[in-house]
Design a protein around this motif. Sequence first.
Motif, short mmCIF file in Angstrom:
data_model
loop_
_atom_site.label_atom_id
_atom_site.label_comp_id
_atom_site.label_asym_id
_atom_site.label_seq_id
_atom_site.Cartn_x
_atom_site.Cartn_y
_atom_site.Cartn_z
N ARG A 28 0.84 -1.20 0.00
CA ARG A 28 0.00 0.00 0.00
C ARG A 28 0.87 1.25 0.00
N GLN A 29 1.93 1.26 0.79
CA GLN A 29 2.86 2.40 0.86
C GLN A 29 3.49 2.63 -0.52
N GLY A 33 2.99 5.80 -3.07
CA GLY A 33 4.19 6.56 -3.39
C GLY A 33 4.37 6.78 -4.88
N MET A 34 3.56 6.12 -5.70
CA MET A 34 3.65 6.28 -7.15
C MET A 34 3.17 7.67 -7.57
N SER A 35 3.87 8.24 -8.54
CA SER A 35 3.56 9.61 -8.95
C SER A 35 2.12 9.76 -9.44
N ILE A 36 1.61 8.78 -10.17
CA ILE A 36 0.24 8.92 -10.68
C ILE A 36 -0.77 8.91 -9.53
N VAL A 37 -0.52 8.11 -8.51
CA VAL A 37 -1.44 8.07 -7.37
C VAL A 37 -1.37 9.40 -6.61
N LYS A 38 -0.19 9.96 -6.46
CA LYS A 38 -0.07 11.27 -5.81
C LYS A 38 -0.85 12.32 -6.60
N LYS A 39 -0.76 12.27 -7.91
CA LYS A 39 -1.50 13.23 -8.74
C LYS A 39 -3.01 13.00 -8.63
N VAL A 40 -3.40 11.74 -8.56
CA VAL A 40 -4.82 11.40 -8.40
C VAL A 40 -5.34 11.96 -7.07
N ARG A 111 -1.67 10.61 3.94
CA ARG A 111 -1.08 10.77 2.60
C ARG A 111 -1.50 12.09 1.97
N VAL A 112 -2.78 12.44 2.08
CA VAL A 112 -3.24 13.70 1.52
C VAL A 112 -2.57 14.87 2.24
#
Length: 121
Positions: A28-29, A33-40, A111-112
């Motif tokens: 999950r971490q 940590g993936m850039s696309i998930v951060k952007k999402v 995370r947010v």
Amino acid sequence: MDTSIVEHVASIPHLLEELLLIENPETRQRVFGMSIVKKVLFSVDSIGNGDWLINMLDKSISVQQTQQFDDNYSGDDCGDTAEGRAFQLKLQMAKEECRNLADSAIFYLERVSALNIQDDL
């Protein structure tokens, strides 16, 4: 990364909810940590109306309340019968579900909160 790709991924119903339910903490971490998930996470579409997060928290609270109720009615002699052992297993599963849902909701909020404007670039 193309904004339209992020918007399309963010608009997938229940995507973040499902990602939060990944049981392995390291996996999950890594996913979050993936850039696309951060952007999402920056996308308004990813949270929708927020019902899924509220439901996750509500389920956690209701499972916790059920567990407390069951604790009040579980005697020491219950574990000696098949019904008692089944009851104890159900109680243990409810505790586990409660912990997982609460941990997932808290993980999402952490995370947010940790995001910054560079994650959206």
